[in-house]
Motif scaffolding. Sequence first.
Motif, PDB file in Angstrom:
ATOM      1  N   LEU A   1       0.709  -1.343  -0.119  1.00 56.39           N
ATOM      2  CA  LEU A   1      -0.003   0.083  -0.018  1.00 56.39           C
ATOM      3  C   LEU A   1       0.662   1.306   0.112  1.00 56.39           C
ATOM      4  CD1 LEU A   1      -2.696  -1.441   2.440  1.00 56.39           C
ATOM      5  CD2 LEU A   1      -2.996  -0.597   0.117  1.00 56.39           C
ATOM      6  N   ARG A   2       1.921   1.341   0.820  1.00 55.71           N
ATOM      7  CA  ARG A   2       2.685   2.318   0.572  1.00 55.71           C
ATOM      8  C   ARG A   2       3.365   2.643  -0.747  1.00 55.71           C
ATOM      9  NH1 ARG A   2       3.840   4.815   5.511  1.00 55.71           N
ATOM     10  NH2 ARG A   2       3.348   3.712   7.437  1.00 55.71           N
ATOM     11  N   LYS A   3       3.761   1.575  -1.389  1.00 52.73           N
ATOM     12  CA  LYS A   3       4.181   1.521  -2.818  1.00 52.73           C
ATOM     13  C   LYS A   3       3.291   2.184  -3.500  1.00 52.73           C
ATOM     14  CE  LYS A   3       7.974  -2.145  -2.276  1.00 52.73           C
ATOM     15  NZ  LYS A   3       8.144  -3.220  -2.668  1.00 52.73           N
ATOM     16  N   ALA A   4       2.119   1.851  -3.492  1.00 53.90           N
ATOM     17  CA  ALA A   4       1.123   2.317  -4.419  1.00 53.90           C
ATOM     18  C   ALA A   4       0.864   3.878  -4.364  1.00 53.90           C
ATOM     19  CB  ALA A   4      -0.190   1.565  -4.082  1.00 53.90           C
ATOM     20  N   VAL A   5       0.896   4.191  -2.877  1.00 54.95           N
ATOM     21  CA  VAL A   5       0.565   5.760  -2.594  1.00 54.95           C
ATOM     22  C   VAL A   5       1.806   6.496  -3.314  1.00 54.95           C
ATOM     23  CG1 VAL A   5       0.756   7.358  -0.783  1.00 54.95           C
ATOM     24  CG2 VAL A   5      -0.886   5.282  -0.480  1.00 54.95           C
ATOM     25  N   GLU A   6       3.026   5.933  -2.988  1.00 57.65           N
ATOM     26  CA  GLU A   6       4.312   6.469  -3.541  1.00 57.65           C
ATOM     27  C   GLU A   6       4.228   6.522  -5.264  1.00 57.65           C
ATOM     28  OE1 GLU A   6       8.589   4.554  -4.251  1.00 57.65           O
ATOM     29  OE2 GLU A   6       8.068   4.785  -2.289  1.00 57.65           O
ATOM     30  N   LYS A   7       3.638   5.498  -5.785  1.00 62.60           N
ATOM     31  CA  LYS A   7       3.693   5.713  -7.288  1.00 62.60           C
ATOM     32  C   LYS A   7       2.458   6.627  -7.618  1.00 62.60           C
ATOM     33  CE  LYS A   7       6.371   2.343  -7.815  1.00 62.60           C
ATOM     34  NZ  LYS A   7       7.981   2.785  -8.370  1.00 62.60           N
ATOM     35  N   ASP A   8       1.359   6.737  -7.017  1.00 63.39           N
ATOM     36  CA  ASP A   8       0.402   7.679  -7.083  1.00 63.39           C
ATOM     37  C   ASP A   8      -0.191   8.364  -5.983  1.00 63.39           C
ATOM     38  OD1 ASP A   8      -1.894   9.069  -8.000  1.00 63.39           O
ATOM     39  OD2 ASP A   8      -2.815   7.419  -9.121  1.00 63.39           O
ATOM     40  N   PRO A   9       0.310   9.384  -5.410  1.00 65.45           N
ATOM     41  CA  PRO A   9      -0.013   9.893  -4.235  1.00 65.45           C
ATOM     42  C   PRO A   9      -1.450  10.520  -4.068  1.00 65.45           C
ATOM     43  CG  PRO A   9       1.901  10.906  -5.149  1.00 65.45           C
ATOM     44  CD  PRO A   9       1.482  10.082  -6.130  1.00 65.45           C
ATOM     45  N   ASN A  10      -2.087  10.523  -5.107  1.00 63.42           N
ATOM     46  CA  ASN A  10      -3.605  10.734  -5.373  1.00 63.42           C
ATOM     47  C   ASN A  10      -4.846   9.838  -5.383  1.00 63.42           C
ATOM     48  OD1 ASN A  10      -2.915  13.918  -5.251  1.00 63.42           O
ATOM     49  ND2 ASN A  10      -2.303  13.424  -7.473  1.00 63.42           N
ATOM     50  N   TYR A  11      -4.009   8.515  -5.178  1.00 62.90           N
ATOM     51  CA  TYR A  11      -4.991   7.369  -5.463  1.00 62.90           C
ATOM     52  C   TYR A  11      -5.649   7.343  -4.184  1.00 62.90           C
ATOM     53  CZ  TYR A  11      -6.184   2.667  -7.007  1.00 62.90           C
ATOM     54  OH  TYR A  11      -6.941   1.418  -7.265  1.00 62.90           O
ATOM     55  N   SER A  12      -6.895   7.636  -4.022  1.00 62.03           N
ATOM     56  CA  SER A  12      -7.573   7.581  -2.894  1.00 62.03           C
ATOM     57  C   SER A  12      -7.693   6.202  -2.209  1.00 62.03           C
ATOM     58  CB  SER A  12      -8.826   8.330  -3.002  1.00 62.03           C
ATOM     59  OG  SER A  12      -9.704   7.843  -3.789  1.00 62.03           O
ATOM     60  N   PHE A  13      -7.926   5.202  -3.138  1.00 65.09           N
ATOM     61  CA  PHE A  13      -8.072   3.800  -2.620  1.00 65.09           C
ATOM     62  C   PHE A  13      -7.024   3.313  -1.933  1.00 65.09           C
ATOM     63  CE2 PHE A  13      -7.566  -0.842  -3.279  1.00 65.09           C
ATOM     64  CZ  PHE A  13      -8.638  -1.174  -2.730  1.00 65.09           C
ATOM     65  N   ALA A  14      -5.861   3.634  -2.405  1.00 65.91           N
ATOM     66  CA  ALA A  14      -4.425   3.331  -1.880  1.00 65.91           C
ATOM     67  C   ALA A  14      -4.404   3.976  -0.401  1.00 65.91           C
ATOM     68  CB  ALA A  14      -3.244   3.455  -2.676  1.00 65.91           C
ATOM     69  N   GLN A  15      -4.575   5.126  -0.293  1.00 67.91           N
ATOM     70  CA  GLN A  15      -4.620   6.031   0.765  1.00 67.91           C
ATOM     71  C   GLN A  15      -5.542   5.646   1.868  1.00 67.91           C
ATOM     72  OE1 GLN A  15      -5.666   9.964  -0.389  1.00 67.91           O
ATOM     73  NE2 GLN A  15      -3.595  10.457  -1.475  1.00 67.91           N
ATOM     74  N   GLY A  16      -6.715   5.268   1.630  1.00 71.13           N
ATOM     75  CA  GLY A  16      -7.732   4.630   2.555  1.00 71.13           C
ATOM     76  C   GLY A  16      -7.264   3.221   3.096  1.00 71.13           C
ATOM     77  N   GLU A  17      -6.861   2.538   2.148  1.00 66.19           N
ATOM     78  CA  GLU A  17      -6.567   1.236   2.666  1.00 66.19           C
ATOM     79  C   GLU A  17      -5.378   1.164   3.618  1.00 66.19           C
ATOM     80  OE1 GLU A  17      -8.415  -1.576   2.502  1.00 66.19           O
ATOM     81  OE2 GLU A  17      -9.827  -0.003   1.531  1.00 66.19           O
ATOM     82  N   LEU A  18      -4.224   2.123   3.239  1.00 60.82           N
ATOM     83  CA  LEU A  18      -3.264   2.402   3.944  1.00 60.82           C
ATOM     84  C   LEU A  18      -3.459   2.527   5.427  1.00 60.82           C
ATOM     85  CD1 LEU A  18      -0.172   2.120   4.439  1.00 60.82           C
ATOM     86  CD2 LEU A  18      -0.187   4.345   3.441  1.00 60.82           C
ATOM     87  N   ALA A  19      -4.414   3.893   5.301  1.00 56.64           N
ATOM     88  CA  ALA A  19      -4.942   4.284   6.620  1.00 56.64           C
ATOM     89  C   ALA A  19      -5.521   3.094   7.700  1.00 56.64           C
ATOM     90  CB  ALA A  19      -5.732   5.190   6.496  1.00 56.64           C
ATOM     91  N   ARG A  20      -6.287   2.363   6.835  1.00 57.58           N
ATOM     92  CA  ARG A  20      -7.126   1.242   7.380  1.00 57.58           C
ATOM     93  C   ARG A  20      -6.150  -0.077   7.846  1.00 57.58           C
ATOM     94  NH1 ARG A  20     -10.447  -3.593   6.204  1.00 57.58           N
ATOM     95  NH2 ARG A  20      -9.704  -3.394   3.958  1.00 57.58           N
ATOM     96  N   ASN A  21      -5.160  -0.175   6.972  1.00 57.84           N
ATOM     97  CA  ASN A  21      -4.258  -1.240   7.541  1.00 57.84           C
ATOM     98  C   ASN A  21      -3.493  -0.572   8.786  1.00 57.84           C
ATOM     99  OD1 ASN A  21      -1.080  -1.906   7.429  1.00 57.84           O
ATOM    100  ND2 ASN A  21      -2.126  -3.613   6.223  1.00 57.84           N
ATOM    101  N   LEU A  22      -3.095   0.507   8.936  1.00 62.37           N
ATOM    102  CA  LEU A  22      -2.260   0.888   9.974  1.00 62.37           C
ATOM    103  C   LEU A  22      -3.174   0.923  11.357  1.00 62.37           C
ATOM    104  CD1 LEU A  22      -0.469   3.981   8.190  1.00 62.37           C
ATOM    105  CD2 LEU A  22       0.645   1.562   8.975  1.00 62.37           C
ATOM    106  N   MET A  23      -4.567   0.973  11.105  1.00 66.52           N
ATOM    107  CA  MET A  23      -5.114   1.027  12.294  1.00 66.52           C
ATOM    108  C   MET A  23      -5.449  -0.433  12.999  1.00 66.52           C
ATOM    109  SD  MET A  23      -8.545   3.735  11.562  1.00 66.52           S
ATOM    110  CE  MET A  23      -9.192   2.781  10.305  1.00 66.52           C
TER     111      MET A  23
END
Length: 80
Positions: free
Chosen positions: A58-80
């Motif tokens: 998920l971090r790599k996905a956000v790195e590749k596309d910082p505006n990709y909201s699905f990746a951002q949301g899933e990263l946040a959920r994963n960290l919780m």
Amino acid sequence: SQLSFYRKELEKNPNDAAVLANVGYWTTMKAGRMTPDPKDPNSETAQKTLLAEAEGYLRKAVEKDPNYSFAQGELARNLM
């Protein structure tokens, strides 16, 4: 399984944010379905290992596309 499908896609497209995010998502789902055995400390370790692996995708996905909201949301959920 979906995870197997996206892992194969990842081999073809290792820099695709959507593929990375989906591998992360399905890895998180796999970890969430695990039921740690209180008598087996390794079972909790296995779950945590999967969550850490998912976080990496998920971090790599956000790195590749910082505006990709699905990746951002899933990263946040994963960290919780």
